[in-house]
Design a protein around this motif. Structure first.
Motif, PDB file in Angstrom:
ATOM      1  N   ARG A  33       1.927   2.055   5.521  1.00  0.00           N
ATOM      2  CA  ARG A  33       1.205   2.704   4.418  1.00  0.00           C
ATOM      3  C   ARG A  33       0.883   1.646   3.377  1.00  0.00           C
ATOM      4  O   ARG A  33       1.740   0.857   3.008  1.00  0.00           O
ATOM      5  N   TYR A  34      -0.366   1.694   2.908  1.00  0.00           N
ATOM      6  CA  TYR A  34      -0.857   0.712   1.948  1.00  0.00           C
ATOM      7  C   TYR A  34      -1.449   1.450   0.765  1.00  0.00           C
ATOM      8  O   TYR A  34      -2.316   2.302   0.927  1.00  0.00           O
ATOM      9  N   ARG A  35      -0.951   1.120  -0.424  1.00  0.00           N
ATOM     10  CA  ARG A  35      -1.338   1.840  -1.635  1.00  0.00           C
ATOM     11  C   ARG A  35      -2.799   1.615  -1.998  1.00  0.00           C
ATOM     12  O   ARG A  35      -3.347   0.547  -1.789  1.00  0.00           O
ATOM     13  N   ALA A  40      -2.457   6.629  -0.725  1.00  0.00           N
ATOM     14  CA  ALA A  40      -2.309   5.483   0.178  1.00  0.00           C
ATOM     15  C   ALA A  40      -3.125   5.741   1.434  1.00  0.00           C
ATOM     16  O   ALA A  40      -3.613   6.844   1.658  1.00  0.00           O
ATOM     17  N   GLU A  42      -2.673   5.282   5.654  1.00  0.00           N
ATOM     18  CA  GLU A  42      -1.711   5.023   6.722  1.00  0.00           C
ATOM     19  C   GLU A  42      -2.486   4.569   7.944  1.00  0.00           C
ATOM     20  O   GLU A  42      -3.461   5.216   8.348  1.00  0.00           O
ATOM     21  N   TYR A  89      -6.154   8.901   5.017  1.00  0.00           N
ATOM     22  CA  TYR A  89      -5.749   8.884   3.621  1.00  0.00           C
ATOM     23  C   TYR A  89      -4.561   9.809   3.418  1.00  0.00           C
ATOM     24  O   TYR A  89      -4.511  10.908   3.968  1.00  0.00           O
ATOM     25  N   VAL A  90      -3.606   9.356   2.631  1.00  0.00           N
ATOM     26  CA  VAL A  90      -2.430  10.153   2.290  1.00  0.00           C
ATOM     27  C   VAL A  90      -2.496  10.424   0.791  1.00  0.00           C
ATOM     28  O   VAL A  90      -2.456   9.491  -0.017  1.00  0.00           O
TER      29      VAL A  90
END
Length: 107
Positions: A33-35, A40, A42, A89-90
């Motif tokens: 996961r990348y902000r 974030a 995934e 997208y999270v």
């Protein structure tokens, strides 16, 4: 993993889920996961591809007008390897949901 400003709303709405990256080596991991500014992304998959794999359809799915538009943005720096990164997208957790989770964990 960062996105040009004009793509960020499409990523947050879930309309953009692939990204073509020119890197010397992969910079993300599947499941990582990348902000973003909010929430974030995934990573679902990453695979090496070639220039012929960058089709007009893939460019449009990636949020660009076409292949040339994508290449102008994606090809910068010294990276020679091309990767197709698929992600979702999270959404950020609401503050009330986060408080509830931390309260349950402390009981």
């Amino acid at each position: 993993m960062t996105f040009t400003k004009r793509l960020r709303d499409g990523v947050r709405r879930g309309e953009i889920t692939p990204s073509v990256r020119f890197w010397t080596r992969p910079h993300v991991l599947v499941g990582g996961r990348y902000r973003m500014e909010e929430g974030a992304i995934e990573i679902d998959s990453i695979e090496p591809i070639g220039i012929p794999d960058i089709t007009p359809r893939l460019a449009q799915e990636s949020g660009f007008l076409g292949v040339l538009d994508l290449l102008k943005v994606a090809k910068h720096g010294s990276g020679q390897n091309i990767y197709l990164v698929r992600f979702h997208y999270v959404r950020p957790r609401s503050k009330s949901a986060a408080r509830g989770a931390s309260k349950r964990n402390s009981e």
